[in-house]
Design a protein around this motif. Structure first.
Motif, PDB file in Angstrom:
ATOM      1  N   ARG A 146     104.426 -71.769 -60.509  1.00 53.15           N
ATOM      2  CA  ARG A 146     105.452 -72.156 -60.882  1.00 53.15           C
ATOM      3  C   ARG A 146     106.625 -71.169 -61.737  1.00 53.15           C
ATOM      4  O   ARG A 146     107.891 -71.031 -60.611  1.00 53.15           O
ATOM      5  CB  ARG A 146     106.002 -73.990 -60.685  1.00 53.15           C
ATOM      6  CG  ARG A 146     105.484 -73.805 -59.355  1.00 53.15           C
ATOM      7  CD  ARG A 146     105.788 -75.843 -59.983  1.00 53.15           C
ATOM      8  NE  ARG A 146     105.230 -76.647 -58.907  1.00 53.15           N
ATOM      9  CZ  ARG A 146     105.336 -76.804 -57.320  1.00 53.15           C
ATOM     10  NH1 ARG A 146     107.138 -76.711 -57.563  1.00 53.15           N
ATOM     11  NH2 ARG A 146     104.981 -77.882 -56.523  1.00 53.15           N
ATOM     12  N   ASN A 147     106.055 -70.275 -62.194  1.00 51.12           N
ATOM     13  CA  ASN A 147     107.116 -69.377 -62.715  1.00 51.12           C
ATOM     14  C   ASN A 147     108.746 -70.678 -63.713  1.00 51.12           C
ATOM     15  O   ASN A 147     109.884 -70.164 -63.739  1.00 51.12           O
ATOM     16  CB  ASN A 147     107.424 -68.241 -62.506  1.00 51.12           C
ATOM     17  CG  ASN A 147     108.350 -67.239 -63.128  1.00 51.12           C
ATOM     18  OD1 ASN A 147     107.994 -67.943 -64.334  1.00 51.12           O
ATOM     19  ND2 ASN A 147     109.290 -66.335 -62.793  1.00 51.12           N
ATOM     20  N   ILE A 148     108.134 -71.177 -64.454  1.00 51.07           N
ATOM     21  CA  ILE A 148     109.039 -72.516 -64.775  1.00 51.07           C
ATOM     22  C   ILE A 148     107.995 -72.853 -66.056  1.00 51.07           C
ATOM     23  O   ILE A 148     106.830 -72.792 -66.564  1.00 51.07           O
ATOM     24  CB  ILE A 148     108.881 -73.993 -64.384  1.00 51.07           C
ATOM     25  CG1 ILE A 148     108.988 -74.025 -62.848  1.00 51.07           C
ATOM     26  CG2 ILE A 148     109.462 -74.932 -64.415  1.00 51.07           C
ATOM     27  CD1 ILE A 148     109.102 -74.735 -61.995  1.00 51.07           C
ATOM     28  N   PRO A 149     109.279 -72.452 -66.973  1.00 50.73           N
ATOM     29  CA  PRO A 149     109.048 -72.894 -68.907  1.00 50.73           C
ATOM     30  C   PRO A 149     108.122 -73.887 -69.176  1.00 50.73           C
ATOM     31  O   PRO A 149     108.809 -75.370 -68.262  1.00 50.73           O
ATOM     32  CB  PRO A 149     110.512 -73.191 -69.561  1.00 50.73           C
ATOM     33  CG  PRO A 149     111.076 -72.173 -68.390  1.00 50.73           C
ATOM     34  CD  PRO A 149     110.925 -72.326 -66.936  1.00 50.73           C
ATOM     35  N   GLU A 150     106.776 -74.010 -69.751  1.00 47.57           N
ATOM     36  CA  GLU A 150     106.362 -74.605 -70.056  1.00 47.57           C
ATOM     37  C   GLU A 150     107.259 -76.246 -70.445  1.00 47.57           C
ATOM     38  O   GLU A 150     106.924 -77.879 -69.969  1.00 47.57           O
ATOM     39  CB  GLU A 150     105.126 -74.525 -71.289  1.00 47.57           C
ATOM     40  CG  GLU A 150     104.006 -73.825 -70.463  1.00 47.57           C
ATOM     41  CD  GLU A 150     103.391 -73.270 -71.466  1.00 47.57           C
ATOM     42  OE1 GLU A 150     103.326 -74.074 -72.015  1.00 47.57           O
ATOM     43  OE2 GLU A 150     102.399 -72.227 -71.756  1.00 47.57           O
ATOM     44  N   LYS A 151     108.017 -76.059 -71.296  1.00 51.51           N
ATOM     45  CA  LYS A 151     108.974 -77.045 -71.922  1.00 51.51           C
ATOM     46  C   LYS A 151     109.716 -77.994 -70.959  1.00 51.51           C
ATOM     47  O   LYS A 151     109.452 -79.222 -70.923  1.00 51.51           O
ATOM     48  CB  LYS A 151     109.532 -76.532 -72.898  1.00 51.51           C
ATOM     49  CG  LYS A 151     111.161 -77.616 -72.611  1.00 51.51           C
ATOM     50  CD  LYS A 151     110.769 -78.212 -74.701  1.00 51.51           C
ATOM     51  CE  LYS A 151     111.832 -79.116 -75.130  1.00 51.51           C
ATOM     52  NZ  LYS A 151     112.009 -80.120 -74.813  1.00 51.51           N
ATOM     53  N   LYS A 152     109.489 -77.470 -69.778  1.00 49.66           N
ATOM     54  CA  LYS A 152     110.683 -78.135 -68.989  1.00 49.66           C
ATOM     55  C   LYS A 152     109.154 -79.087 -67.954  1.00 49.66           C
ATOM     56  O   LYS A 152     109.400 -80.278 -67.422  1.00 49.66           O
ATOM     57  CB  LYS A 152     111.271 -77.254 -67.432  1.00 49.66           C
ATOM     58  CG  LYS A 152     111.864 -77.413 -67.187  1.00 49.66           C
ATOM     59  CD  LYS A 152     113.428 -76.200 -65.619  1.00 49.66           C
ATOM     60  CE  LYS A 152     114.003 -77.091 -65.216  1.00 49.66           C
ATOM     61  NZ  LYS A 152     114.741 -76.235 -64.861  1.00 49.66           N
TER      62      LYS A 152
END
Length: 187
Positions: A146-152
């Motif tokens: 999803r190309n989203i930061p892992e933290k999120k």
């Protein structure tokens, strides 16, 4: 003879009315007061029903968190386990295939790190929940796709972790359907 047949017929009619009419009506009435009004607890998105809260569903795309495998392919009409023991060669082959598939879809995860529930079906084959460990081990894959930061994604997993009744009557769990809906709603 009349002495036995007439009372038997009367009792049969009374029991039919009681068991086949009154009892089902009573149970249907009680169900109308339950969450979901007797039709199950549905989950809706934008007014459209997308699933049931208490029934596991199949998520195969890498952009979604996956739930436990199902011995009945998530068919709620045929809820059942596989009934194969841990020494059954067919069962061992199935689990081995699930492990290999999990590793292919989650590169970097070692075989020993995979929670057992990710490769073994639940008793009903319809388990809607996974443990936080099962969700966390999938975060890297979901974030990359999803190309989203892992933290999120980790924060989303933590936000959807449900404590057991009284915070001591069972394990922590995450409803996979609700987590995936929240994932789709991330911007």
């Amino acid at each position: 003879m009349k002495k036995y047949i007439l009372p038997s017929l009367k009792m049969t009619i009374v029991m039919i009315v009681l068991c086949a009419v009154l009892y089902p009506l009573l149970i249907a009435g009680i169900a109308k007061m339950a969450p979901g009004k007797g039709k199950g607890e549905t989950v809706s998105v934008n007014g459209r029903i997308v699933g049931y809260e208490k029934v596991g569903q199949k998520f195969t795309e890498d952009k979604y968190f996956q739930g436990r495998p199902s011995a009945v392919d998530y068919n709620a009409a045929g809820s059942a386990g596989s009934n194969k023991g841990p020494s059954n060669p067919d069962y061992l082959k199935t689990v081995s295939e699930r492990i290999d598939s999990f590793i292919v879809h989650n590169p970097g995860v070692k075989k020993a790190e995979i929670p057992a529930e990710m490769v073994t079906a639940s008793g009903s084959g319809l388990d809607p929940d996974i443990s936080p460990a099962c969700a966390r081990i999938q975060v890297k894959r979901v974030a990359a796709v999803r190309n989203i930061p892992e933290k999120k994604i980790y924060d989303l997993v933590e936000a959807h972790t449900q404590a057991p009744l009284g915070k001591m009557m069972g394990p922590l769990k995450i409803n996979v359907l609700k987590l995936n809906i929240a994932l789709d709603q991330l911007k």
